[in-house]
Motif scaffolding. Structure first.
Motif, mmCIF file in Angstrom:
data_model
loop_
_atom_site.group_PDB
_atom_site.id
_atom_site.type_symbol
_atom_site.label_atom_id
_atom_site.label_comp_id
_atom_site.label_asym_id
_atom_site.label_seq_id
_atom_site.Cartn_x
_atom_site.Cartn_y
_atom_site.Cartn_z
ATOM 1 N N ILE A 245 3.222 4.262 6.654
ATOM 2 C CA ILE A 245 3.938 4.135 5.303
ATOM 3 C C ILE A 245 3.039 2.794 4.701
ATOM 4 O O ILE A 245 3.595 3.002 3.546
ATOM 5 C CB ILE A 245 5.351 3.924 5.567
ATOM 6 N N GLY A 246 2.491 2.109 5.216
ATOM 7 C CA GLY A 246 1.884 0.995 4.631
ATOM 8 C C GLY A 246 1.238 0.140 5.611
ATOM 9 O O GLY A 246 0.869 0.387 6.721
ATOM 10 N N TRP A 247 1.062 -1.230 4.884
ATOM 11 C CA TRP A 247 0.266 -2.130 5.765
ATOM 12 C C TRP A 247 1.060 -3.517 5.392
ATOM 13 O O TRP A 247 1.761 -3.855 4.376
ATOM 14 C CB TRP A 247 -0.984 -2.355 5.200
ATOM 15 N N ALA A 248 0.940 -4.322 6.452
ATOM 16 C CA ALA A 248 1.368 -5.907 6.313
ATOM 17 C C ALA A 248 0.201 -6.448 5.537
ATOM 18 O O ALA A 248 -0.875 -6.223 5.382
ATOM 19 C CB ALA A 248 1.004 -6.561 7.700
ATOM 20 N N TYR B 21 -10.365 -4.632 9.100
ATOM 21 C CA TYR B 21 -9.412 -4.845 9.892
ATOM 22 C C TYR B 21 -7.982 -4.984 8.863
ATOM 23 O O TYR B 21 -8.335 -5.495 7.901
ATOM 24 C CB TYR B 21 -9.386 -6.174 10.802
ATOM 25 N N ALA B 22 -7.023 -4.128 9.634
ATOM 26 C CA ALA B 22 -5.644 -4.287 8.832
ATOM 27 C C ALA B 22 -4.776 -4.091 9.763
ATOM 28 O O ALA B 22 -4.890 -3.672 10.863
ATOM 29 C CB ALA B 22 -5.659 -3.166 7.667
ATOM 30 N N ARG C 33 15.324 0.947 -4.123
ATOM 31 C CA ARG C 33 15.072 2.380 -4.648
ATOM 32 C C ARG C 33 15.104 2.383 -6.239
ATOM 33 O O ARG C 33 13.942 2.337 -6.832
ATOM 34 C CB ARG C 33 15.848 3.372 -4.201
ATOM 35 N N MET C 34 16.069 2.382 -6.924
ATOM 36 C CA MET C 34 16.190 2.637 -8.184
ATOM 37 C C MET C 34 15.672 1.514 -9.064
ATOM 38 O O MET C 34 15.997 0.245 -8.956
ATOM 39 C CB MET C 34 17.700 2.796 -8.730
ATOM 40 N N GLY C 35 14.387 1.782 -9.806
ATOM 41 C CA GLY C 35 13.952 0.867 -10.692
ATOM 42 C C GLY C 35 12.824 0.020 -10.148
ATOM 43 O O GLY C 35 12.227 -0.726 -10.797
ATOM 44 N N ALA C 36 12.828 0.051 -8.677
ATOM 45 C CA ALA C 36 11.997 -0.947 -8.083
ATOM 46 C C ALA C 36 10.380 -0.516 -7.898
ATOM 47 O O ALA C 36 10.406 0.753 -7.618
ATOM 48 C CB ALA C 36 12.432 -1.457 -6.546
ATOM 49 N N PRO C 37 9.629 -1.168 -8.468
ATOM 50 C CA PRO C 37 8.211 -0.988 -8.320
ATOM 51 C C PRO C 37 7.692 -0.569 -6.684
ATOM 52 O O PRO C 37 8.317 -1.058 -6.105
ATOM 53 C CB PRO C 37 7.348 -1.980 -9.002
ATOM 54 N N PHE C 38 6.764 0.055 -6.456
ATOM 55 C CA PHE C 38 6.350 0.264 -5.150
ATOM 56 C C PHE C 38 6.059 -0.906 -4.451
ATOM 57 O O PHE C 38 6.597 -0.990 -3.151
ATOM 58 C CB PHE C 38 4.859 1.038 -5.375
ATOM 59 N N GLY D 115 0.820 -1.132 0.102
ATOM 60 C CA GLY D 115 0.164 -0.094 -0.008
ATOM 61 C C GLY D 115 0.926 1.222 -0.104
ATOM 62 O O GLY D 115 0.187 2.364 0.477
ATOM 63 N N LEU D 116 2.227 1.194 -0.519
ATOM 64 C CA LEU D 116 2.642 2.255 -0.403
ATOM 65 C C LEU D 116 2.383 3.677 -1.268
ATOM 66 O O LEU D 116 2.540 4.732 -0.837
ATOM 67 C CB LEU D 116 4.533 2.043 -0.819
ATOM 68 N N ARG D 117 1.784 3.092 -2.397
ATOM 69 C CA ARG D 117 1.289 3.904 -3.418
ATOM 70 C C ARG D 117 -0.129 4.797 -2.839
ATOM 71 O O ARG D 117 -0.498 5.609 -3.478
ATOM 72 C CB ARG D 117 1.030 3.416 -4.478
ATOM 73 N N HIS D 118 -0.505 4.356 -1.747
ATOM 74 C CA HIS D 118 -1.918 4.745 -0.963
ATOM 75 C C HIS D 118 -1.734 5.689 -0.173
ATOM 76 O O HIS D 118 -2.707 6.209 0.518
ATOM 77 C CB HIS D 118 -2.974 3.567 -0.857
#
Length: 247
Positions: A183-186, A171-172, A213-218, A137-140
């Motif tokens: 920053i996100g979720w499990a 629940y999350a 970092r470089m090139g890796a998708p979210f 969920g980093l993009r969210h």
């Protein structure tokens, strides 16, 4: 044996997830077995799930001496020029790349279906559970939180919290920095077991294992280690939906 579960997502409107199958692999990776779980029967009754083409019988035990194509096709081909980088994102040694470990970390996700693979979480002899996963969920999250995530360091501690009003899943399990950035979720497969553990006042902690970092998708940016004590009588992933149909 190493064990992976297979989850299926129902179509609209519910988009609910069900654990529908279990893949067991021998330690030497020479024997593989797939069986449906009772989650598949629940999914059939609740959302019209039908047996997978590769495994057409709910009550059968499927065995092979090689990884079933359904799973093998969810791993990047070793002859791809980006295979080494792919393994670096997973923090795996190219000389000992294990398809089961790869599937457990990547989820074996494909755009063409609604399946996801995840590893069975086991309680260790010391009464703890330990697992490694990519932050979801980093993009969210907010722009400020994404900026904070870009500045995470390996070994940095993260806070673990149960969210009770998540719009998608109710629940999350949230992961927050120590300065309170969400920053996100499990992964969703951990929610029920971690909620049970935390409700028993157990201690669950997380740390940043690797940053890509470089090139890796979210979905491959932040690799997280999670560990914690669980109640003495508690065994993860043993509810009825995880129980196999063919014993």
């Amino acid at each position: 044996m190493s064990t992976l579960f297979v989850a299926w997502q129902a179509p609209d409107p519910t988009r609910a997830w069900f654990p529908i199958g279990r893949l067991d692999a021998s330690t030497d990776r020479r024997e593989y077995m797939f069986r449906y779980t009772h989650g598949a029967l629940h999914a059939e009754a609740a959302a019209g799930f039908k047996p997978l083409i590769a495994f057409p019988d709910f009550s059968r035990k499927y065995q092979a001496d090689d990884l079933f194509p359904l799973f093998k096709n969810r791993i990047l081909e070793p002859n791809r020029k980006d295979f080494a980088e792919y393994l670096r994102w997973l923090d795996l040694d190219p000389a000992h790349a294990d398809p089961i470990e790869i599937l457990g970390l990547t989820g074996g996700e494909r755009q063409t279906d609604s399946l996801e693979v995840f590893p069975k979480v086991r309680k260790l002899a010391d009464g703890t559970i330990r697992c490694r996963f990519f932050l979801h969920g980093l993009r969210h999250v907010s722009e400020a939180a994404r900026t904070r995530a870009e500045n995470l360091t390996e070994g940095e501690p993260l806070q673990v919290a149960i969210e009770v009003n998540n719009p998608a899943t109710t629940y999350a399990v949230q992961l927050q920095t120590t300065d309170c950035h969400l920053i996100g979720w499990a992964p969703r497969y951990l929610v029920d077991d971690l909620r049970a553990a935390l409700l028993e006042h157990s201690t669950v902690s997380a740390t940043v294992h690797r940053i890509n970092r470089m090139g890796a998708p979210f979905a491959r940016r932040v690799l997280v280690d999670l560990c914690g004590g669980v109640p003495a009588a508690f065994e993860p992933m043993t509810s009825d939906e995880y129980r196999v149909v063919a014993e």
